[in-house]
Design an enzyme around this catalytic site. Structure first.
Site, PDB file in Angstrom:
ATOM      1  N   HIS A 176      -2.379  -0.996   3.732  1.00 56.45           N
ATOM      2  CA  HIS A 176      -3.564  -0.399   4.372  1.00 56.45           C
ATOM      3  C   HIS A 176      -3.515   1.109   4.106  1.00 56.45           C
ATOM      4  O   HIS A 176      -2.424   1.695   4.075  1.00 56.45           O
ATOM      5  CB  HIS A 176      -3.511  -0.579   5.904  1.00 56.45           C
ATOM      6  CG  HIS A 176      -4.052  -1.885   6.412  1.00 56.45           C
ATOM      7  ND1 HIS A 176      -3.477  -2.538   7.476  1.00 56.45           N
ATOM      8  CD2 HIS A 176      -5.124  -2.631   6.041  1.00 56.45           C
ATOM      9  CE1 HIS A 176      -4.166  -3.647   7.734  1.00 56.45           C
ATOM     10  NE2 HIS A 176      -5.160  -3.730   6.882  1.00 56.45           N
ATOM     11  N   CYS A 270      -1.637   2.069  13.626  1.00 52.03           N
ATOM     12  CA  CYS A 270      -2.108   0.674  13.618  1.00 52.03           C
ATOM     13  C   CYS A 270      -2.451   0.202  15.027  1.00 52.03           C
ATOM     14  O   CYS A 270      -3.330  -0.637  15.204  1.00 52.03           O
ATOM     15  CB  CYS A 270      -1.037  -0.251  13.060  1.00 52.03           C
ATOM     16  SG  CYS A 270      -0.625   0.043  11.345  1.00 52.03           S
TER      17      CYS A 270
HETATM   18  N1  ARG Z   1       0.503  -7.724  10.571  1.00 57.93           N
HETATM   19  C1  ARG Z   1      -0.669  -6.917  10.418  1.00 57.93           C
HETATM   20  C2  ARG Z   1      -1.319  -7.213   9.085  1.00 57.93           C
HETATM   21  O1  ARG Z   1      -0.625  -7.420   8.121  1.00 57.93           O
HETATM   22  C3  ARG Z   1      -0.335  -5.480  10.563  1.00 57.93           C
HETATM   23  C4  ARG Z   1      -1.535  -4.595  10.575  1.00 57.93           C
HETATM   24  C5  ARG Z   1      -1.181  -3.139  10.654  1.00 57.93           C
HETATM   25  N2  ARG Z   1      -2.296  -2.327  10.892  1.00 57.93           N
HETATM   26  C6  ARG Z   1      -2.649  -1.238  10.225  1.00 57.93           C
HETATM   27  N3  ARG Z   1      -3.660  -0.552  10.642  1.00 57.93           N
HETATM   28  N4  ARG Z   1      -2.022  -0.851   9.155  1.00 57.93           N
HETATM   29  O2  ARG Z   1      -2.522  -7.238   8.954  1.00 57.93           O
END
Ligand code: ARG
Length: 282
Positions: A176, A270
């Site tokens: 991300h 996150c």
């Molecule tokens: N387990 C989640 C996923 O893989 C973690 C998300 C983390 N969020 C972020 N904004 N980077 O989607």
């Protein structure tokens, strides 16, 4: 940007309106990013305690924090940043890449409806909210390559009426945009260059010549997964190098321990969705 005499600029914190989700359903029962390993146990009590510390810190810093309740069967709902993008009071819902998270999109949309948000857009293309769509000055920096589809960038441009600048992510550990880049204040950012394709690195260099460049070890400690209010920058405490870099620029880094939530592949940012009002200063 440092002042002409070399002294760091005077920073000013601006209180924010935030949305968070208590990790009541949090676990690592599937793996959709390289940090997740369902064979490694999660300490639920510890995850909650760490999350509560972040929540209380935001309140102590003067932010207002609203809460959405996690729904059963959605262990990643704690990562509220992915639930939507809210700019100028307008809401663009999220549409998740992975089936495991699909139902979160509706859960977050319901919350916005119940809270009286009037301009709510149901997403046509895959976008994982503020995980990939980061407001920066008048523009939106938008990640693609792993989760959010490039088509969603155009959609965000239509919804928010702001230029959207696409940045290609190439390292699956930084899947991300908010794991590879953080907006510190206005148009000041920090990022880890190696997380980006060469053309996006060149673009970042051109647009942000004064950016804080973050080393691999700090990026791997999720040091870029930070929440800045313009002065206080909340980030994982393990990212010591970036804390030093921020202090040199006149910011106030505050380290927190979110090690249990790191097992899901997320940290401070996150867990935090910023609800940007119509009249926000940029
Ligand atoms: N387990 C989640 C996923 O893989 C973690 C998300 C983390 N969020 C972020 N904004 N980077 O989607």
């Amino acid at each position: 940007m440092p002042a002409a005499d070399g002294a760091p600029p005077v920073r000013r914190a601006r209180p924010r309106r935030l949305l968070m989700c208590r990790p009541t359903t949090f676990e690592v029962s599937y793996a959709i990013n390289p940090w997740m390993d369902p064979s490694v146990p999660v300490d639920a009590a510890r995850a909650t305690a760490q999350w509560e510390q972040l929540y209380r810190l935001y309140l102590a810093l003067g932010h207002s924090v609203e809460l959405i309740e996690a729904r059963p069967g959605l262990p990643d709902m704690v990562y509220a940043a992915n639930g939507a993008t809210v700019v100028d009071g307008k809401v663009l819902g999220a549409r998740f890449r992975n089936a495991e998270r699909a139902a979160e999109g509706e859960a977050y949309l319901d919350w916005f409806r119940e809270r009286g948000f009037t301009e709510i857009h149901r997403p046509r293309h895959i976008n994982e909210g503020e995980g990939d769509l980061l407001t920066c000055g008048d523009s939106i920096l938008a990640g693609y390559g792993f989760r959010t589809a490039p088509e969603a960038h155009r959609e965000a441009e239509e919804v928010f009426g702001r230029p959207v600048i696409g940045l290609e992510l190439v390292d699956p550990r930084f899947y991300h945009l908010d794991t590879a880049l953080a907006v510190l204040d206005g148009k000041e950012i920090m990022y880890h260059p190696e997380a980006f394709a060469p053309h996006s690195r060149a673009l970042l260099r051109r647009l942000f010549p004064d950016a804080v460049l973050v080393e691999r070890a700090d990026a791997e400690a999720f040091g870029l997964n930070a929440m800045s209010d313009g002065y206080n920058v909340v980030l994982p405490q393990a990212a010591r190098g970036v804390a030093r870099q921020l202090a040199e620029r006149g910011f106030h880094p505050i380290g927190v321990d979110l090690s249990e939530l790191l097992k899901g592949g997320g940290s401070v940012k996150c867990c935090t969705l910023e609800l940007r009002p119509a009249d926000a200063a940029r």
